[in-house]
Design an enzyme around this catalytic site. Structure first.
Site, short mmCIF file in Angstrom:
data_model
loop_
_atom_site.label_atom_id
_atom_site.label_comp_id
_atom_site.label_asym_id
_atom_site.label_seq_id
_atom_site.Cartn_x
_atom_site.Cartn_y
_atom_site.Cartn_z
N GLU A 71 0.75 -1.16 0.02
CA GLU A 71 0.06 -0.09 0.01
C GLU A 71 0.82 1.42 -0.10
O GLU A 71 0.22 2.44 -0.02
CB GLU A 71 -0.83 -0.02 1.23
CG GLU A 71 -1.70 -1.27 1.41
CD GLU A 71 -3.00 -1.35 0.40
OE1 GLU A 71 -3.04 -0.33 -0.48
OE2 GLU A 71 -3.92 -2.06 0.47
N TYR A 117 -16.65 16.60 16.64
CA TYR A 117 -15.23 15.70 16.54
C TYR A 117 -15.02 15.20 15.40
O TYR A 117 -13.78 15.12 14.91
CB TYR A 117 -15.22 14.71 17.82
CG TYR A 117 -15.44 15.34 19.08
CD1 TYR A 117 -14.26 16.18 19.79
CD2 TYR A 117 -16.39 15.38 19.72
CE1 TYR A 117 -14.35 16.63 20.81
CE2 TYR A 117 -16.69 16.14 21.10
CZ TYR A 117 -15.56 16.79 21.44
OH TYR A 117 -15.62 17.27 22.64
#
Length: 214
Positions: A71, A117
């Site tokens: 990745e 948040y």
């Protein structure tokens, strides 16, 4: 440099302890100047040591250490598009991955502004079309997006999150998992979302990317 590598290894242990990195899934990296220290292929994040990290340059060229995670294109692409990014976290966490299998809320964010948040710590999170793990084209597509973001969902795969430090990237990844769990818990019900007037001061105060106009 050893402190940075130790911090990354500790972050892996922490994420694994939270159940966000099952088996040998997930990969982490930290940028130090023109070099990227990244977890090696097949690494178990619960059992990392600083000496086991692979080293790349910002183009993805392998410089030192073991073979890097496949990745790595996602990591180097994030560092190239976000000069302030110093760490990248890619997980296969359950709830965020589940949301990556659903239609996106909007073009610029797979997840709506459910909580302050999420806006403060993560910000808009685009859904990138499916590609096989490690696909260079997907990383290039992410790098080329013209609007700001510091997290994305890879369709049918999971989240990738950048931060100005290892701690910031980890905290954002945890927050993303939490808001994904909340979204799934709401099911088919229509939630109250934060309004643009509520989002704007949060985004300004916390320098969080939110330019979605929906």
């Amino acid at each position: 440099m050893n402190d940075i590598r130790s911090e990354l290894a500790a972050a892996g242990t922490h994420l694994a302890s939270l159940g966000l990195s099952p088996g040998s899934s997930g990969n982490l990296s930290v940028r130090e100047g023109a070099l990227v220290h990244i977890t090696p292929t097949g690494a178990d994040l619960s059992d990392l040591t600083p000496a086991e990290l692979s080293v790349l340059d910002l183009t993805g060229k392998h410089v030192d250490g073991p073979k890097p995670s496949k990745e790595f294109p996602l990591h180097t692409a994030f560092y190239r598009r976000e000069p302030g990014a110093r760490a990248v976290v890619h997980l296969h966490s359950r709830h965020a991955t589940a949301v990556s299998c659903l239609p996106a809320w909007s073009e610029r964010s797979a997840i709506p502004p459910l909580t302050p948040y999420f806006v403060m710590r993560v910000g808009q999170t685009p859904l990138l079309p499916y590609a096989a793990p490690g696909d260079i084209g997907q990383a290039a597509q992410m790098e080329a997006l013209t609007f700001p973001f510091r997290a994305a969902l890879l369709q049918n795969h999971g989240p990738v999150v950048a931060g100005h430090s290892v701690t910031a990237a980890v905290d954002a990844a945890v927050e993303l998992e939490e808001v994904a769990a909340l979204l799934l818990a709401l099911g088919d019900r229509t939630p109250r979302l934060l309004s643009p007037e509520e989002i704007a001061p949060l985004a300004r105060k916390y320098a969080s990317p939110w330019t979605d106009s929906r």
